[in-house]
Design a protein around this motif. Structure first.
Motif, PDB file in Angstrom:
ATOM      1  N   ALA A  39     -11.206  -2.297  -2.604  1.00 58.46           N
ATOM      2  CA  ALA A  39     -10.876  -3.649  -3.178  1.00 58.46           C
ATOM      3  C   ALA A  39      -9.719  -4.260  -2.589  1.00 58.46           C
ATOM      4  O   ALA A  39      -9.431  -5.576  -2.294  1.00 58.46           O
ATOM      5  N   VAL A  40      -8.638  -3.475  -2.321  1.00 61.82           N
ATOM      6  CA  VAL A  40      -7.422  -3.874  -1.473  1.00 61.82           C
ATOM      7  C   VAL A  40      -7.668  -4.195  -0.319  1.00 61.82           C
ATOM      8  O   VAL A  40      -7.216  -5.580   0.173  1.00 61.82           O
ATOM      9  N   LEU A  41      -8.244  -3.610   0.511  1.00 57.75           N
ATOM     10  CA  LEU A  41      -8.674  -4.138   1.950  1.00 57.75           C
ATOM     11  C   LEU A  41      -9.398  -5.559   1.853  1.00 57.75           C
ATOM     12  O   LEU A  41      -8.957  -6.106   2.762  1.00 57.75           O
ATOM     13  N   ALA A  42     -10.351  -5.547   1.034  1.00 58.01           N
ATOM     14  CA  ALA A  42     -11.079  -6.744   0.958  1.00 58.01           C
ATOM     15  C   ALA A  42     -10.164  -8.057   0.534  1.00 58.01           C
ATOM     16  O   ALA A  42     -10.485  -9.147   1.123  1.00 58.01           O
ATOM     17  N   ALA A  43      -9.312  -7.661  -0.137  1.00 58.32           N
ATOM     18  CA  ALA A  43      -8.547  -8.725  -0.873  1.00 58.32           C
ATOM     19  C   ALA A  43      -7.633  -9.185   0.451  1.00 58.32           C
ATOM     20  O   ALA A  43      -7.247 -10.343   0.270  1.00 58.32           O
ATOM     21  N   PHE A  44      -6.897  -8.254   1.027  1.00 59.77           N
ATOM     22  CA  PHE A  44      -6.338  -8.499   2.158  1.00 59.77           C
ATOM     23  C   PHE A  44      -6.715  -9.424   3.083  1.00 59.77           C
ATOM     24  O   PHE A  44      -6.247 -10.476   3.713  1.00 59.77           O
ATOM     25  N   ALA A  45      -7.999  -9.049   3.407  1.00 58.56           N
ATOM     26  CA  ALA A  45      -9.115  -9.675   4.592  1.00 58.56           C
ATOM     27  C   ALA A  45      -9.201 -11.284   3.817  1.00 58.56           C
ATOM     28  O   ALA A  45      -9.006 -11.749   4.869  1.00 58.56           O
ATOM     29  N   ARG A  46      -9.645 -11.295   2.684  1.00 53.63           N
ATOM     30  CA  ARG A  46      -9.984 -12.707   2.132  1.00 53.63           C
ATOM     31  C   ARG A  46      -8.544 -13.424   2.178  1.00 53.63           C
ATOM     32  O   ARG A  46      -8.845 -14.563   2.664  1.00 53.63           O
ATOM     33  N   ALA A  47      -7.433 -12.830   1.963  1.00 51.04           N
ATOM     34  CA  ALA A  47      -6.212 -13.422   1.900  1.00 51.04           C
ATOM     35  C   ALA A  47      -5.851 -14.154   3.430  1.00 51.04           C
ATOM     36  O   ALA A  47      -5.027 -15.224   3.534  1.00 51.04           O
ATOM     37  N   VAL A  48      -6.552 -13.535   4.380  1.00 44.46           N
ATOM     38  CA  VAL A  48      -6.207 -14.206   5.720  1.00 44.46           C
ATOM     39  C   VAL A  48      -7.296 -14.574   6.584  1.00 44.46           C
ATOM     40  O   VAL A  48      -7.530 -14.684   7.575  1.00 44.46           O
ATOM     41  N   ASP A  49      -8.429 -15.008   5.654  1.00 38.00           N
ATOM     42  CA  ASP A  49      -9.359 -15.819   6.004  1.00 38.00           C
ATOM     43  C   ASP A  49     -10.417 -14.879   6.619  1.00 38.00           C
ATOM     44  O   ASP A  49     -11.039 -15.261   7.841  1.00 38.00           O
TER      45      ASP A  49
END
Length: 228
Positions: A79-89
């Motif tokens: 979930a953290v990796l997914a959140a990081f990714a979404r945060a940088v488009d």
């Protein structure tokens, strides 16, 4: 792809701490693959793998909470990796599968009662027109200590847990695929765990992490333990 770029209850990519950390990690990087690699390796190694964490509350699955805590198990780290990714488009989603861990620790086996890990989670990132699997669960120190082959990610090819360890012993077997989700399906996961492991597993986990609680009912919708 729009839905895989939105912040959700658990993959809270709009959280200030998530956004700030993700932006810092990709600073100076232009290619999506390089950004994805940077995010992956930070989550893999800087958030310690720990399956002995409370599992019953949605808050504990929230990416920003795991980032703050600095440790978590596979679903939380994914979930953290997914959140990081979404945060940088970078579009991202959670993928779930049942796996067998043939090298499970005695302590964890005592809690679970089986080597079957139901609803193991990893991240999928949309990079250059393709969904790519990225499994940040086991940190490097943990791998080195237990002679596990660490998962490496090049930003282009699937990166999943290895079938054998450094000694050639059978380690991970993928048993059943549950598909992808936009967010962490906490109620679905807890329902599956209650069915497979039983309520006593929650008591054993609580005891293992130093909690004194007798679980008599799990209210899935509210994500609360009901007990003494």
């Amino acid at each position: 792809m729009e839905k895989f770029l939105k912040s959700t209850a658990a993959i809270d990519s709009d959280n200030p701490s998530i956004k700030e950390k993700a932006q810092n990690l990709i600073r100076g990087k232009c290619e999506t693959t390089d950004k994805a690699k940077s995010l992956f390796y930070w989550v893999r190694d800087e958030i310690k793998y720990n399956p002995f964490v409370p599992l019953e509350v949605l808050e504990n699955y929230r990416a920003s909470k795991t980032l703050e805590r600095g440790q978590g198990f596979c679903v939380e780290k994914a979930a953290v990796l997914a959140a990081f990714a979404r945060a940088v488009d970078i579009p991202a989603r959670l993928h779930l599968a049942d796996i067998r861990n043939y090298l499970i620790s005695d302590r964890l086996l005592k809690v679970m009662g089986t080597n079957l890990f139901s609803y193991h989670g990893y991240t999928e990132l949309y990079i250059n027109g393709t969904w790519v699997k990225a499994t940040p669960a086991f940190d490097l120190k943990m791998c080195q200590k237990n002679r596990i082959i660490p998962v490496e990610f090049d930003g282009q090819n699937d990166a999943i847990l290895h079938s054998h360890n450094l000694d050639g012993k059978l380690h991970i077997e993928y048993v059943k695929d549950h598909g992808y989700r936009e967010d962490v399906p906490v109620d679905e996961i807890l329902t599956a765990w209650e069915k497979l492991y039983g309520l006593k597993a929650h008591e054993r986990l609580a005891h293992s992490i130093g909690k004194k609680v007798k679980v008599t009912k799990i209210t899935i919708n509210q994500m609360e333990w009901k007990g003494d």
